[in-house]
Design a protein around this motif. Structure first.
Motif, PDB file in Angstrom:
ATOM      1  N   HIS A 106       0.844  -1.206   0.000  1.00  0.00           N
ATOM      2  CA  HIS A 106       0.000   0.000   0.000  1.00  0.00           C
ATOM      3  C   HIS A 106       0.880   1.257   0.000  1.00  0.00           C
ATOM      4  N   ASP A 116      -5.888   7.271  -2.103  1.00  0.00           N
ATOM      5  CA  ASP A 116      -7.050   6.506  -1.647  1.00  0.00           C
ATOM      6  C   ASP A 116      -8.029   7.335  -0.829  1.00  0.00           C
ATOM      7  N   LYS A 117      -7.930   8.648  -0.910  1.00  0.00           N
ATOM      8  CA  LYS A 117      -8.806   9.505  -0.095  1.00  0.00           C
ATOM      9  C   LYS A 117      -9.965  10.118  -0.884  1.00  0.00           C
ATOM     10  N   ARG A 122     -10.256   4.900  -3.570  1.00  0.00           N
ATOM     11  CA  ARG A 122     -10.111   3.714  -2.712  1.00  0.00           C
ATOM     12  C   ARG A 122     -10.200   2.438  -3.555  1.00  0.00           C
ATOM     13  N   GLU A 126      -7.409  -0.417  -4.048  1.00  0.00           N
ATOM     14  CA  GLU A 126      -7.674  -1.838  -3.757  1.00  0.00           C
ATOM     15  C   GLU A 126      -7.373  -2.718  -4.962  1.00  0.00           C
TER      16      GLU A 126
END
Length: 142
Positions: A106, A116-117, A122, A126
């Motif tokens: 990550h 990822d915000k 996100r 993933e």
């Protein structure tokens, strides 16, 4: 060079050479090379302290990534809370090893420019984590 150290916790049982090879392979799939990457494994109290001091956040997290990239070369410090990794593994019904590997990569994906915000980010993170984890499995099976 990729380095691994621990402060206040026992060093996790990771195959450093294999993990380093994997990190370099994932970086390469994003058109990047690995420069100086430092992993520091800590407990929840230490990551909370770092989160407060450097980011002004008053909460626990699994990883904090400090990005010192230069062009296409990844450089950074990645601080991982093994306490939070363990809690998340239980929460998401994953093995501790799988969750630790997810968190390790990550941070590298953040260094590759994946966030990822924001809206939809996100899911992109993933998807990239899952591709990277599949690559690790493939490399381990050889």
């Amino acid at each position: 060079m990729i380095t691994y150290s621990a402060e206040g916790v026992k060093m996790p049982k990771i195959k450093k050479r294999e993990i380093s090879r994997w990190i370099k392979a994932v970086a390469a799939t994003h058109g990047r090379k690995v420069g100086e990457i430092g992993y520091m494994f800590v407990d929840d109290e230490k990551i909370l302290e770092v989160n407060n001091e450097y980011l002004g956040h008053d909460y626990y997290t699994d990883i904090i990534t400090f990005d010192y990239d230069e062009d296409d070369v990844l450089n950074g410090d990645l601080i991982i809370s093994l306490d939070t990794v363990r809690s998340n593994a239980e929460l998401f019904k994953k093995s501790y090893e799988d969750e630790l590997n997810r968190v390790i990569i990550h941070g590298i994906l953040h260094l590759c420019g994946i966030n990822d915000k924001g809206p939809g980010e996100r899911e992109i993170m993933e998807e990239n984590e899952n591709k990277a984890l599949a690559l690790l499995k493939e490399m381990s099976d050889k």
